[in-house]
Write a protein that holds these residues in place. Structure first.
Motif, mmCIF file in Angstrom:
data_model
loop_
_atom_site.group_PDB
_atom_site.id
_atom_site.type_symbol
_atom_site.label_atom_id
_atom_site.label_comp_id
_atom_site.label_asym_id
_atom_site.label_seq_id
_atom_site.Cartn_x
_atom_site.Cartn_y
_atom_site.Cartn_z
ATOM 1 N N PRO A 220 42.540 21.188 52.258
ATOM 2 C CA PRO A 220 43.184 22.185 51.301
ATOM 3 C C PRO A 220 43.689 23.389 51.967
ATOM 4 N N THR A 221 44.269 24.305 51.573
ATOM 5 C CA THR A 221 44.962 25.458 52.159
ATOM 6 C C THR A 221 44.945 26.569 50.881
ATOM 7 N N ARG A 222 44.731 27.893 51.296
ATOM 8 C CA ARG A 222 44.777 28.760 50.118
ATOM 9 C C ARG A 222 45.627 30.303 50.626
ATOM 10 N N ARG A 223 45.977 30.757 49.602
ATOM 11 C CA ARG A 223 46.529 32.128 49.993
ATOM 12 C C ARG A 223 46.209 32.907 48.675
ATOM 13 N N PHE A 224 46.337 34.430 48.957
ATOM 14 C CA PHE A 224 46.253 35.186 47.899
ATOM 15 C C PHE A 224 47.235 35.548 47.048
ATOM 16 N N ASN A 225 47.670 35.871 46.059
ATOM 17 C CA ASN A 225 48.787 36.829 45.431
ATOM 18 C C ASN A 225 48.346 37.797 44.382
ATOM 19 N N TRP A 226 49.007 38.591 44.187
ATOM 20 C CA TRP A 226 48.484 39.852 43.484
ATOM 21 C C TRP A 226 49.724 40.548 42.589
ATOM 22 N N THR A 227 49.261 41.011 41.244
ATOM 23 C CA THR A 227 49.977 42.029 40.562
ATOM 24 C C THR A 227 48.997 42.737 39.671
ATOM 25 N N MET A 228 49.849 43.544 38.785
ATOM 26 C CA MET A 228 48.961 44.102 37.897
ATOM 27 C C MET A 228 49.211 43.806 36.617
ATOM 28 N N THR A 229 48.470 43.931 35.559
ATOM 29 C CA THR A 229 48.499 43.657 34.023
ATOM 30 C C THR A 229 47.962 44.749 33.268
ATOM 31 N N ILE A 230 48.580 45.063 32.145
ATOM 32 C CA ILE A 230 48.211 45.916 31.181
ATOM 33 C C ILE A 230 47.296 45.212 30.185
ATOM 34 N N ASN A 231 45.949 45.599 29.965
ATOM 35 C CA ASN A 231 45.123 44.836 29.003
ATOM 36 C C ASN A 231 44.800 43.411 29.900
ATOM 37 N N PRO A 232 43.667 43.029 29.576
ATOM 38 C CA PRO A 232 43.111 41.683 30.151
ATOM 39 C C PRO A 232 44.034 40.797 29.414
ATOM 40 N N ARG A 233 45.257 40.407 29.749
ATOM 41 C CA ARG A 233 45.853 39.511 29.179
ATOM 42 C C ARG A 233 46.165 38.337 30.060
ATOM 43 N N LEU A 234 45.610 37.133 29.724
ATOM 44 C CA LEU A 234 45.920 35.976 30.978
ATOM 45 C C LEU A 234 47.533 35.506 30.523
ATOM 46 N N ASP A 235 48.127 35.415 29.350
ATOM 47 C CA ASP A 235 49.113 34.965 28.984
ATOM 48 C C ASP A 235 50.353 35.856 29.093
#
Lengths: 346, 201
Positions: A220-235
């Motif tokens: 298997p292989t992996r990579r990171f991605n990221w962003t920012m979210t206001i409040n700890p909201r998963l959805d």
């Protein structure tokens, strides 16, 4: 050692927080002080204890709460889980992979007992003890992919491989950074990445596709991605954008520490043995700015990365309204000292 | 011309008659009639005897082509009063179609998308279907929030015809839905939607 699972929420009163131990193992994605766009694939191999790579499928203190949030999302919107009819073999492949990896990584919490095609699956944190026939859909309460991804952290897409392309043909997507499985299901690799800026011109997707078409089983292989979210909201789905969009206008210098979260996706890709499809796991980790600055290296580095972000990405990631406020707040914690190479805390 | 560079949007390559097909089915909407009429010399007698034309007169330039199409002398010619009735007829045709059947679709993008869905549902591979865009650039848009589809969208933002949210039309297209994606434009600050611009005429 048994994980102490937390009782917390990702909506309404947003009681989600990371314990100090969980902050130390957060997959901080930036290995240098400026932003760099890259495919950044690396082999998905086990890492050191105390990191999210301790097991290949990571289970952490948020497991029970995340599974509860997923159940709530599915109750409101069942279309967050979909699978095209030809994906049934790949569904069983995925069920096997997730059961084996969770049982191997956390034997005190999960047990898989295989006796021919008679399987018994014990999930202690969620109080599940089911016996079923592997390959027989009728012996499970849900389709295999839905069944197991209601018991595994992260979003899951299964992509079928044919005609020299990858096709998004099944998925469980409830913790996504603003993309819709319901809209994208059935699309090929270039199509579902259509809205991403800059990367197409840079040839990033062509290289990534070529690489993935040759992905081998057991590697298997992996990579990171990221962003920012206001409040700890998963959805943060496009479906619910009218519910979470207004949060972006609520950031003030006083509440940055609590409200603004770094949202990191550890994406892992696995070739599946029977179907030759690829399982694409998008595991989301959230950490608020108060938590982030408890690690001095990250407190210095993150504002520096934010400062060097290209305008197209600021817009695409939806940071426009609160990036400045966040950088100002973080700059208190950046004394200008050099940072060590790599992503881990010093 | 359509907006270039939308990765998820199908490419409409234009009608080229496939001479070896055992059956030709033409689904034509409005100005899509011209796509076939402009190539009538390619339709030899054999091809005509194996052709079925389904036509819907629609749009300012797309009506009144019935006679010209009828004169092509296809094995079967059918006119429909609406897109829905044409698609119903197309379903019937494809349900009994054999190997070697070629489907040609021409008209607005929304029509092509809907006819394509019927074909996909009948097991045709999208890459084998021959398409040509003719007529209005209006878009068929799915509201990502309520999932309702609004036809013939010429402005962005526009009000969803189902839930009324002001929607920005994104350049992201789903072949399965035959629609572009519409996303609430003022979610972050309700009431701040910009004035609609006529973008897809």
């Amino acid at each position: 050692m048994a994980i102490a699972f937390k009782q917390e929420t990702f909506r309404d009163d947003f009681s989600y927080r990371n314990s100090p131990e969980n902050i130390r193992r957060f997959p901080f994605p930036f290995d240098r002080d400026e932003y760099m766009y890259s495919v950044n694939m690396e082999p998905h191999v086990k890492g050191q204890k105390g990191t999210v790579f301790e097991s290949l499928i990571d289970v952490d203190e948020h497991y029970i709460a995340e599974m509860h949030d997923r159940a709530l999302v599915l109750k409101e919107d069942p279309l967050r889980y979909q699978a095209l009819p030809h994906m049934m073999t790949a569904q069983w492949d995925t069920l096997e992979l997730l059961m084996e990896e969770q049982a191997a990584g956390y034997p005190e919490h999960f047990t898989l007992i295989r006796n021919g095609d008679q399987w018994r699956w014990i999930n202690r944190p969620l109080g599940i003890d089911d016996t079923f026939t592997f390959g027989d859909r009728a012996t499970l309460p849900y389709e295999p992919l839905e069944y197991i991804t209601r018991q595994a952290q992260g979003d899951f897409c299964i992509v079928d491989q044919r005609d020299g392309n990858l096709w998004m043909d099944a998925g469980m997507v409830t913790t996504q950074a603003d993309w819709s499985l319901d809209f994208d299901i059935g699309m090929n690799f270039m199509e579902w990445h259509g809205p991403v800026p800059l990367a197409h011109q840079m040839g990033v997707f062509e290289r990534a596709l070529k690489f993935l078409l040759n992905l081998q089983q057991g590697k298997p292989t992996r990579r990171f991605n990221w962003t920012m979210t206001i409040n700890p909201r998963l959805d943060t789905s496009p479906e619910n954008y009218p519910k979470w969009g207004p949060d972006r206008a609520t950031v003030t210098p006083e509440n940055v520490g609590d409200k603004v979260h770094l949202r990191v996706e550890v994406q892992t890709l696995w070739r599946l043995p029977r179907s030759n499809a690829i399982l694409f796991v998008i595991r989301c980790y959230l950490m608020n700015m108060n938590e982030l600055v408890t690690v001095p290296k990250w407190a210095r580095r993150f504002p520096r990365v934010l400062r060097t972000l290209p305008p197209e990405l600021i817009d695409y990631k939806g940071l426009t309204r609160y990036r400045e406020t966040t950088m100002d707040w973080l700059s208190k914690y950046d004394d200008g000292a050099p940072t060590s190479p790599g992503t881990f805390p010093d | 011309m359509l907006v270039e560079g939308i990765k998820s949007r199908p490419v409409y390559r234009g009608l080229t008659i496939q001479p070896r097909a055992r059956r030709h089915i033409f689904a034509l909407e409005g100005e899509g009639a011209h796509a076939l009429l402009d190539r009538k010399t390619e339709l030899d007698e054999t091809a005509r005897s194996r052709s079925e034309i389904l036509y819907l007169g629609r749009g300012s330039q797309g009506k009144g082509h019935d006679e010209a199409l009828r004169k092509l002398g296809a094995d079967m010619f059918f006119t429909a009063p609406t897109i829905a009735t044409l698609l119903f007829r197309l379903k019937g045709t494809l349900a009994t179609a054999h190997m070697g059947t070629r489907l040609y679709i021409a008209g607005t993008e929304g029509f092509i998308g809907q006819a394509m869905i019927v074909a996909l549902d009948n097991g045709m591979d999208h890459a084998s279907i021959i398409t040509e865009h003719r007529g209005s650039l209006a878009r068929r848009v799915q509201c990502v929030h309520c999932k309702g589809i609004t036809e013939d969208v010429t402005h962005s933002p526009f009000a969803c015809s189902h839930c009324s949210l002001p929607l920005l039309v994104r350049d992201h297209y789903s072949r399965r839905l035959g629609a572009f994606q519409g996303v609430n434009v003022d979610a972050e600050e309700p009431g701040s939607a910009p004035d609609p611009e006529e973008l897809f005429l």
